[in-house]
Write a protein that holds these residues in place. Sequence first.
Motif, PDB file in Angstrom:
ATOM      1  N   TYR A  35      -2.817  -8.757  -8.806  1.00  0.00           N
ATOM      2  CA  TYR A  35      -3.753  -7.514  -8.209  1.00  0.00           C
ATOM      3  C   TYR A  35      -2.672  -6.227  -7.638  1.00  0.00           C
ATOM      4  N   LYS A  89       0.726  -1.624  -0.137  1.00  0.00           N
ATOM      5  CA  LYS A  89       0.285  -0.354  -0.188  1.00  0.00           C
ATOM      6  C   LYS A  89       0.772   0.964  -0.322  1.00  0.00           C
ATOM      7  N   ASP A 124      -6.331   2.431  -3.837  1.00  0.00           N
ATOM      8  CA  ASP A 124      -6.730   1.500  -3.510  1.00  0.00           C
ATOM      9  C   ASP A 124      -8.595   1.979  -3.997  1.00  0.00           C
ATOM     10  N   ASP A 173       1.154 -11.685  -6.079  1.00  0.00           N
ATOM     11  CA  ASP A 173      -0.062 -11.758  -6.830  1.00  0.00           C
ATOM     12  C   ASP A 173      -0.451 -10.554  -7.771  1.00  0.00           C
TER      13      ASP A 173
END
Lengths: 472, 194
Positions: free
Chosen positions: B164, B113, B175, B162
């Motif tokens: 995504y 993040k 996001d 991953d």
Amino acid sequence: MRKPKTVIEKIWERHIVKEEAGKPDLLYIDLHLVHEVTSPQAFEGLRINNRKVRRPDLTFATMDHNVPTIHRNIIKDQVSKTQMETLKKNCEEFNIPLADIHHPDQGIVHVIGPELGLTQPGKTIVCGDSHTSTHGAFGALAFGIGTSEVEHVLATQTIWQQKPKTLNVKVNGTLGTGVTAKDLILAIIAKFGVKFGTGYVIEYTGEAIRNLSMEGRMTICNMSIEAGARAGLISPDNTTVEFLRGKRHVPQGEAFDKIAEDWLSLATDEGATYDAQVEIDADEIEPQVTWGTNPGMCLPVSANVPTPADGDNENESTEIAHALDYMGLNGGEAITSIEIEHVFIGSCTNSRLADLRKAASIIKGNKVKDGVRAIVVPGSFTVKRQAEEEGIDIIFKEAGFEWRDAGCSMCLAMNDDVVPEGERCASTSNRNFEGRQGTGARTHLVSPEMAAAAAIHGHFVDVRNLEVVTPS
Amino acid sequence: MEPIRKHTGIVYPMNRANVDTDQIIPKQFLKRISRQGFGEFVFYNWRYDSKGELREDFPMNQPKYEGTSILVAGENFGCGSSREHAPWALLDYGFRVIIAPSYADIFYNNCTKNGILPVQLSEKQIQELMERAEAENYELTVDLESKRIFDNQGFEASFDLDEYKRQMLLNGWDDISITLGYEEDITKYEEQRS
């Protein structure tokens, strides 16, 4: 026939807002708990982007990490004070209910959620705190998140999550007298390691788990994160339902019976399968004491501290040597010969009324050993009030314990409750990391009973060898 | 957050397992209300002595590792507290990439993040990187587009992430804006449940 499902799968399926190939699921969040340390940057993010809190009614805030547990009205640390004032302002601005430092409901976020009945079976619960796993005791899917995710949940009431793998930790048999939920979870982590749960959600099952009180179950689920699992839960049963009956935020009367029926239907179906399973026998577990610098470095009270030669390989030997050095232990000495200078009874792991009652049963009629400083920090104002109604505070105070106000306190020592450098603490908290209770502080994790016994004797003793007086 | 596509930097080896977030950023520094300025406190109790002076015997303080931006560490890196102050501190110090055999879940997520790329390699590959970085001023390139890591001495490894999360890191996406694109779905879900 319908495929049998685990409680984890049932809760997950109920909360999917959007499912798309090649992406995590978008999951709805039923309860978002907020505290002062991990939220200010999230609220600031909302302001910068001109965003609102989507569901203030599903959000609940308190102050716990920073709060003084003595002289509440004087907060000497200006930075702490600013952080608490910031939470108050943010809650006012975004219309979020807050149990602030003087509120009668104030307490550790993971103690007051269940106490108020905000925590309920089948809910998805998040908080910017890794011990959010505690709420799993109620058959809720509850996990800790970072501040970016706190902001995300505030703005959208959802979170992107990859469907987790499931792990069944099955506890057979029964715990012996004097052996508690704390000893059980420490023994589980000691046996399977500090990362055996990584990537999984744990469900605790088996006879010994069923026999635990809700307080015991909270202690177990609380430390799931110490095994690497973001969430750990227990299928709801009658113990769960009876604990919640009459709590402020659950439906009352007939509506309660109706919702309780739904809660019970969430329990894992017979024949449901998990991605992995481990088993442990409760009968074999002794009271536990951690000797090192992570919760997996833990032994039965009857054992001796390891030496570097006990490591299975070079890395492990280095790790043992490093931990012994930090802890000021030689290796090879008996756990019962380790002398302590501090005792802390509190934290989201072990600060509930049941924990205080058990510690008091050991303390009653005894005195804290000379040279030992012992403090009790109830998990919430409610716990404190109830304990005082029962006279438990008197037992502690007469023995020489300090009886404090509610907060996280010496578990992470963000307030003034700090263990000085090089000194040793028997603590009912959850982490014995280097510096956790203060720079250079040495932490030994134990149950409330074991902490109480250590306070009296000045060193660790096996509580099973003590005469227990039930407080009247 | 700042996108990360291809990054070349000096490797700092931290040959310890179970480095927890209390070590990465001790609690006394969690009282600030901004995301900035945590870098000087990263690994505080290891980097500074009890008087608050930099410890010369701690490798990270040595000139050899000045400007390091790739941290190589042991298993279960970032265990413990969910504090996002840990990745904030690492990022602010200059780390853009972490390489470890395994990570704690919350920390791993927090890194992605904040534009820090957490790479997972095998114990054996990590040992090789540790040895090289301990011996010399060692530079490594991490390419998120091709999911490859290499140096100019013949080390090469591929890693997985991953998809995504990879897209988020490559593009530096926020996001929340993406999720707000699903607002209709969220409202529909809320209506169905009430």
